[in-house]
Design an enzyme around this catalytic site. Structure first.
Site, mmCIF file in Angstrom:
data_model
loop_
_atom_site.group_PDB
_atom_site.id
_atom_site.type_symbol
_atom_site.label_atom_id
_atom_site.label_comp_id
_atom_site.label_asym_id
_atom_site.label_seq_id
_atom_site.Cartn_x
_atom_site.Cartn_y
_atom_site.Cartn_z
ATOM 1 N N GLU A 56 -5.675 -3.622 -1.037
ATOM 2 C CA GLU A 56 -6.272 -4.894 -0.028
ATOM 3 C C GLU A 56 -7.295 -5.675 -0.848
ATOM 4 O O GLU A 56 -7.335 -6.977 -0.124
ATOM 5 C CB GLU A 56 -6.587 -4.128 1.375
ATOM 6 C CG GLU A 56 -5.436 -3.768 2.086
ATOM 7 C CD GLU A 56 -5.041 -2.451 2.000
ATOM 8 O OE1 GLU A 56 -5.412 -1.750 0.797
ATOM 9 O OE2 GLU A 56 -4.333 -1.672 2.868
ATOM 10 N N TRP A 116 -20.932 14.201 10.219
ATOM 11 C CA TRP A 116 -19.789 13.985 9.267
ATOM 12 C C TRP A 116 -20.262 14.904 8.042
ATOM 13 O O TRP A 116 -21.425 14.841 7.589
ATOM 14 C CB TRP A 116 -19.455 12.803 8.993
ATOM 15 C CG TRP A 116 -19.023 11.952 10.054
ATOM 16 C CD1 TRP A 116 -18.593 12.157 11.286
ATOM 17 C CD2 TRP A 116 -18.769 10.420 9.849
ATOM 18 N NE1 TRP A 116 -18.055 11.112 11.886
ATOM 19 C CE2 TRP A 116 -17.978 10.148 11.237
ATOM 20 C CE3 TRP A 116 -18.599 9.621 8.932
ATOM 21 C CZ2 TRP A 116 -17.564 8.881 11.348
ATOM 22 C CZ3 TRP A 116 -18.224 8.191 9.004
ATOM 23 C CH2 TRP A 116 -17.687 7.813 10.120
ATOM 24 N N LYS A 156 -15.551 16.601 10.829
ATOM 25 C CA LYS A 156 -16.609 16.471 11.685
ATOM 26 C C LYS A 156 -16.986 17.819 12.275
ATOM 27 O O LYS A 156 -16.329 18.505 13.123
ATOM 28 C CB LYS A 156 -15.979 15.619 12.804
ATOM 29 C CG LYS A 156 -15.593 14.243 12.423
ATOM 30 C CD LYS A 156 -15.288 13.285 13.601
ATOM 31 C CE LYS A 156 -14.839 11.759 12.726
ATOM 32 N NZ LYS A 156 -13.721 11.319 13.789
ATOM 33 N N THR A 210 0.838 -1.069 0.094
ATOM 34 C CA THR A 210 -0.032 -0.157 0.062
ATOM 35 C C THR A 210 0.792 1.056 -0.011
ATOM 36 O O THR A 210 1.984 1.333 0.469
ATOM 37 C CB THR A 210 -0.902 0.022 1.221
ATOM 38 O OG1 THR A 210 -0.098 0.100 2.419
ATOM 39 C CG2 THR A 210 -1.574 -1.374 1.387
#
Lengths: 549, 549
Positions: free
Chosen positions: A333, A451, A446, A188
C-alpha cells in the site's frame, strides 16, 4: 488567492524514465539469468527499442489504455520490458504472485479483469491449472522464444513473446496523458479476507522513484550494479526497475535461481554493488557462503525489508562479509518504501555496537511520507516513548482506496481532516525519528492489558546460535489473557533446550516479556511474500496449555 | 482512455519540506555568519518555529497569498526563514540581487509589484538610494534585532525583523493549495534588455529539489554539512536551502564574508563536507589557501556552476586539496540545475587525466530535463559530433514564459509540438550524454562561417601560470568576418608576452582557432552574478585592428 507559477507543465510519466535511460545511458546493461538457464545481456538502448516493439505488439493484441495486462514472471529483462511497455502505453501492469494458490490467482485475475497474461515458462503448470477458469484473460503469452515454446499445452493458442516482438515495429511514440492515470496494480497477499488491489499511478511511481534513489534511501547512482532479489511480481521490486532507469544503474536479474550458490555467482560475476530482498532469502545465501568460505568482491550494501531483519543477520553481513545492511520498511500500500535506516551525523562517531542498535530499526521516514503512531483510542503517541502504537502513514505514494472497493476506503481521518492509512503494523518511533516495527497489530501479544512485541522476542531468539527460525505468538492464559509462546526451528544438527532458550532472554528484555514456554517444530510455513504465517501457528497452538497457566 | 490511479492526492508544497525537517531532523543545525559579525546557530526546530512566527507576522503586515515579498539579503538563517514563511504561506518570495544598480532594482521591484522588502543591514545604503522611487513597496524590514537597528535612516518607518518575530505567535498551520501556485520569483541579470522574471512554482521547486539531492547530482544526505557560497538572492542558491530540509543536512551560511580567509575558517570550524559556488569565488579561496599553506579537513566536494569552471581550477582543487569538483550547469530559467557531471561506470578505471577531461564538461542531464543541441537552421545536431549547437531544454522545472510578459513566450516549438527553452548557450554533447558549454550564443566567434567557442580558448589561457583571468571575444576581420581576440589579466607580479601566450595554444586546439592577438588589461568587469561582462569588452575593442587584418 495564490497566483500560478509559470514553469513548463509536463506530466510525470513512467515512459519518461525509459526515454531518459536510452538517451543518457544507452550502453548500460541489464543482465538476466533466464528461465532457459543461460545469462542474457541487453543494453538500455535495446530495452527501449524492444519496449517500443512490445507496445506496438500490445496494441496489435487489442490492449487499450486502461486495460489490465497481467504477468506471472521472475525478475528478468522481459518482465522489465513489460513494466515499461504496458504502463508507458497507458495500460495497467498487473503483476501476479506465482506463489499464490491457483484459486487465489483466479480470484485476483477475475477481480482485476485482466485481458492478457504474460508468463515465464516455469509457470506453465500453474497457468494450465487455472487458465480455463479465468473469465477475462483471452490471450496467453509465454515469455520465451519459438525454440523454447512448449510443444503442447492445455492452454489453447499460446502466443510466443519473441515472435510478438519480432513482428512489431520499434517505431512508437510514448503517449502523453494525465500523470494520475493508473500505471500498475498489485494485490496484497491477504492473509485474511480476499486480496485487495493497490492501483499505483504514474505520478505516485515517479515521486516514489525519486525518493527511492536518494542518498539516504537506496542511494542509486549510475555507478551501481543493482541486483533485486525482491521479486518484480511483488510491489514493483521496491521500485528498483524504475530507479535504475532514472539514474542509469546496471540491473542484474536473478530469474528463478534464488539459491545461495546461484545468487553468489551472479553477485560476483556481474560486480553487483547493492542488492535488495527479504530476510528469508539472505539466510540461504549466508548459509551457503559460510559453508563454502566465500566472500563478496564488490557488494557492500544490501537493502532488507518486507519483514524485520533479525539483528543477528545485520551483524553477520557486516562482520563476516563487510556488507552494510540498510533496513527499510514499506508495504504494498506504500509503493512500497516508507522508511529507510540511514545514519544521522550524531551516529558517525559511535561504536559498531551502537550502530547495530540503530540498524535494527526500520529507519527514518522518507521525505514525502508522513508517519505517526497512535494508541488504541486513536490519539497520537509521542516519539521517544516506551509505548508502541499502530503506525499510520500518508503521502503521495500511499494508497487512497483499494481497486474496485468503492465502499471500503481504508483511510482514517484525523482531527485536522487528513486521511491516514492504517498500516496494521505496530511500531515505536524514537526521538531521532527512527521507526521500529514491534509487531503486526494482529500478532501483538496482549498480556494484562499491556502489549508485548513479538518481533523483539523473535529477534532475541534468532540471535541464539542454535536457532534457525523463531516465531512468537500469543497463547491463552487464564490470568493475563495472553502470554508469549516461542515457536522455534532449530538449525540442522544444533541442539538447545527449552530452559536454555528461556534463560537466553535474561537481561535482554523486561522480565515480564520473557516467553512462558518454547515449542520446537520442524518448519514454520512462509507466505507468498516470504513472511512467517503466524495465523497458521496460532491455529495450530490455539489450545496450547502454557505451563504457567 | 486511461483509468485513474487510486493513490493519495497531496500537493507538492514547499512547506512540507520544513515540516519534514522539523519532524525528522529537529536537532540539525543552520549555522550563519551574521552581518553583525558573529556566528549564529539555530536548529531546524527553531527554523520551523520562527518561520511560523514570520508567517503570522507577514499576515499582520497585510501580505496576502500571491503577493510578492522582496528580499535583499546574504545567505543566512533569516533569509532561510523568509524562504519558507513567504512561499509556505502562499505568497511569492522575490529575491533581489544587491549587486544590481539601484535603477535596475527599481525597475525590477516595480515590475514585480513587490509589497514588502526585507533586507540585511549591509544594504541600507542601497535601499536608501531607491526607497523613495519604488512604487509598490510600502514596508521596509531590516533583518536584524532592535540593538542593531539604524539610529536614523532616510527610509521612514523602518521595521525590525526580530521585533516582528517576537510579536507573532508560533501557532500557524501551513495552508494547502494548488502545487502549481507560484512560490518564488527571480529576475535574470539581463545583460541585454530589461531583466525578465522567472516565476517558480511549488511543484517545480519540489521536483527540482528531488533531482538536486540525487547521488549523481549534488548527493545530499543527512550526514552532509553544506556551505552554499552561491547566493540565496540568485536562483534560490541552486536549491540547497530546499534540499537541506528534504534530507536533513546541516547548512552553513557565510553571510557577507566571501573572502578566502573567512570562507576557509567557516569550512573548517563547521566541518563542511560540500560547498557550491561560481568559479570566481573559488579563485579567492584557493589563492588564500595557497599563500597560507592551508588544507581542508572535511571538505571533499565542491559544486561549481554559473560559469564554466576552468580545467586548471578542477585540477588545483584535486591535486592540492583532494577536493572533487562537481561541474554543473543551469540558469535562472531552469531552477537552476540542468546537468551535473558525475562519472559513469566506464570512467571508474580511467586515469586521473582522463577524469579531468570528463570533469571539464558540464555533465549529464538530470532525470526530468530533456536537452538537445540544434544548428542555425533549428535542426537537431547529433550527440558525439564535432559541431556545437544552441542548447535547448525542457522539463517540469524549466520556465514556460516570463512573468507578466504575456506576448513574449520564450519557447521554441519543435516538429512534435513540444516546447523547448532556448538557453542562449552553445554546447556540444558527447556520445555518453555529457554536455559541454562552448559559448554563449552572443559570445560565439564566427570565423569564415564556422563557429569558434570562446570558452575553450579561455580555458587554455587560464591554464597558463601567469594568467589570472582571460576573455576571448570576436574582433572584426576583413576576410574572415570575425577572429578571436584574447583579453588577459595577468597575475600580480607575473609576466608573459603576447607571443608566449599565442604559442601556448600550440597543439592544444585546431590551428585556425588560435587567437589572432592578445591584449593585456588591468581588470575584466564582472556582472551581478559573477560572470565576465564580455559585451563591455566587445564595446571597448569594437574598433580594434587585428595584426592579421
Amino acid at each position: 488567492m495564490t497566483i500560478p507559477g509559470l514553469m513548463m507543465q509536463q506530466p510525470l510519466l513512467i515512459s519518461s524514465l525509459l526515454v531518459h535511460a536510452e538517451r543518457h545511458h544507452a550502453e548500460q546493461e541489464i543482465v538476466s539469468r533466464r528461465v532457459e538457464g543461460d545469462i542474457h545481456r541487453e543494453t538500455f538502448r535495446e530495452l527501449a527499442a524492444r519496449s517500443r516493439r512490445l507496445a506496438n505488439a500490445l496494441a496489435a493484441l487489442g490492449v487499450k489504455q486502461g486495460d489490465r495486462v497481467a504477468t506471472i514472471a521472475w525478475n528478468g529483462y522481459r518482465h522489465m520490458e513489460l513494466y515499461y511497455a504496458v504502463s508507458g502505453s497507458g495500460a495497467v501492469l498487473h503483476t501476479l504472485n506465482p506463489r499464490l494458490h491457483p484459486d487465489q490467482v483466479v480470484y485476483i485475475a477475475d477481480h482485476a479483469e485482466d485481458s492478457v497474461l504474460f508468463f515465464d515458462l516455469t509457470f506453465l503448470p500453474l497457468v494450465e491449472a487455472f487458465a480455463s477458469r479465468v473469465k477475462t484473460i483471452k490471450k496467453f503469452v509465454v515469455m520465451t522464444d519459438r525454440a523454447h515454446m512448449p510443444k503442447e499445452s492445455k492452454v489453447p493458442g499460446l502466443l510466443c513473446y519473441e515472435e510478438l516482438i519480432d513482428a512489431a515495429s520499434d517505431a512508437y511514440v510514448w503517449p502523453s496523458f494525465d500523470e494520475n492515470a493508473a500505471s500498475s496494480l498489485c494485490y496484497t497477499s491477504g492473509t485474511t479476507g480476499h486480496p485487495k488491489g493497490v492501483l499505483y499511478s504514474h505520478r505516485s511511481t515517479i515521486l516514489h522513484t525519486y525518493a527511492v534513489a536518494l542518498p539516504d534511501t537506496l542511494n542509486c547512482s549510475a555507478r551501481d550494479a543493482i541486483l533485486p532479489v525482491v521479486p518484480m511480481f511483488h510491489v514493483n521490486a521496491w521500485g528498483l526497475p524504475y530507479a535504475a532507469c532514472m539514474v542509469g544503474a546496471k540491473l542484474v536479474f536473478p530469474g528463478p535461481a534464488l539459491d545461495g550458490k546461484s545468487l553468489h555467482e551472479l553477485l560476483e560475476s556481474e560486480k553487483v554493488t547493492v542488492s535488495a530482498g527479504v530476510p528469508t532469502v539472505w539466510q540461504g545465501l549466508l548459509a551457503y557462503m559460510d559453508a563454502s568460505k566465500l566472500k563478496f568482491s564488490t557488494m557492500r550494501r544490501t537493502v532488507i525489508g518486507g519483514s524485520a531483519c533479525p539483528p543477528a543477520m545485520i551483524r553477520a553481513f557486516k562482520e563476516a562479509y563487510n556488507v552494510d545492511v540498510l533496513h527499510a520498511w514499506g508495504m504494498t500500500e506504500t509503493s512500497p518504501l516508507g522508511t529507510a535506516c540511514a545514519f544521522k551525523p550524531k551516529h558517525l562517531g559511535q561504536s559498531q555496537e551502537e550502530h547495530y542498535a540503530v540498524m535494527a530499526k526500520q529507519g527514518r521516514g522518507l521525505y514525502g511520507i508522513d508517519m505517526k503512531i497512535v494508541g488504541e483510542d486513536g490519539a497520537e503517541l509521542p516519539w521517544g516513548g516506551e509505548k508502541s502504537g499502530e503506525l499510520l502513514v500518508r503521502g503521495p505514494w500511499v494508497v487512497n482506496r483499494y481497486f474496485k472497493d468503492e465502499g471500503g476506503n481504508p483511510l482514517l481521518t484525523d482531527a485536522d481532516g487528513h486521511g491516514w492509512f492504517p498500516t496494521g503494523d505496530v511500531a515505536r518511533i524514537d526521538t531521532d525519528g527512527y521507526m521500529q516495527i514491534t509487531d503486526r497489530s494482529k500478532d501483538v501479544i496482549k498480556s494484562g492489558g499491556e502489549w508485548i512485541g513479538s518481533i523483539d522476542l523473535e529477534n532475541i531468539a534468532m540471535a541464539h546460535p542454535a536457532v534457525a527460525m523463531a516465531a512468537c505468538i500469543a497463547a491463552h492464559h487464564p490470568k493475563w489473557d495472553e502470554r508469549p509462546l516461542l515457536v522455534v526451528v532449530k538449525k540442522p544438527g544444533a541442539e538447545v533446550t527449552r530452559d536454555e532458550l528461556i534463560a537466553f532472554f535474561d537481561g535482554k528484555i523486561a522480565k515480564w516479556w520473557t516467553p512462558d514456554d518454547v515449542v520446537f517444530v520442524d518448519a514454520i510455513q512462509l507466505g507468498a511474500t516470504g513472511k512467517m504465517l503466524k495465523n497458521r501457528l496460532r491455529d495450530q497452538f490455539k489450545d496450547y496449555k502454557l505451563p504457567t497457566a
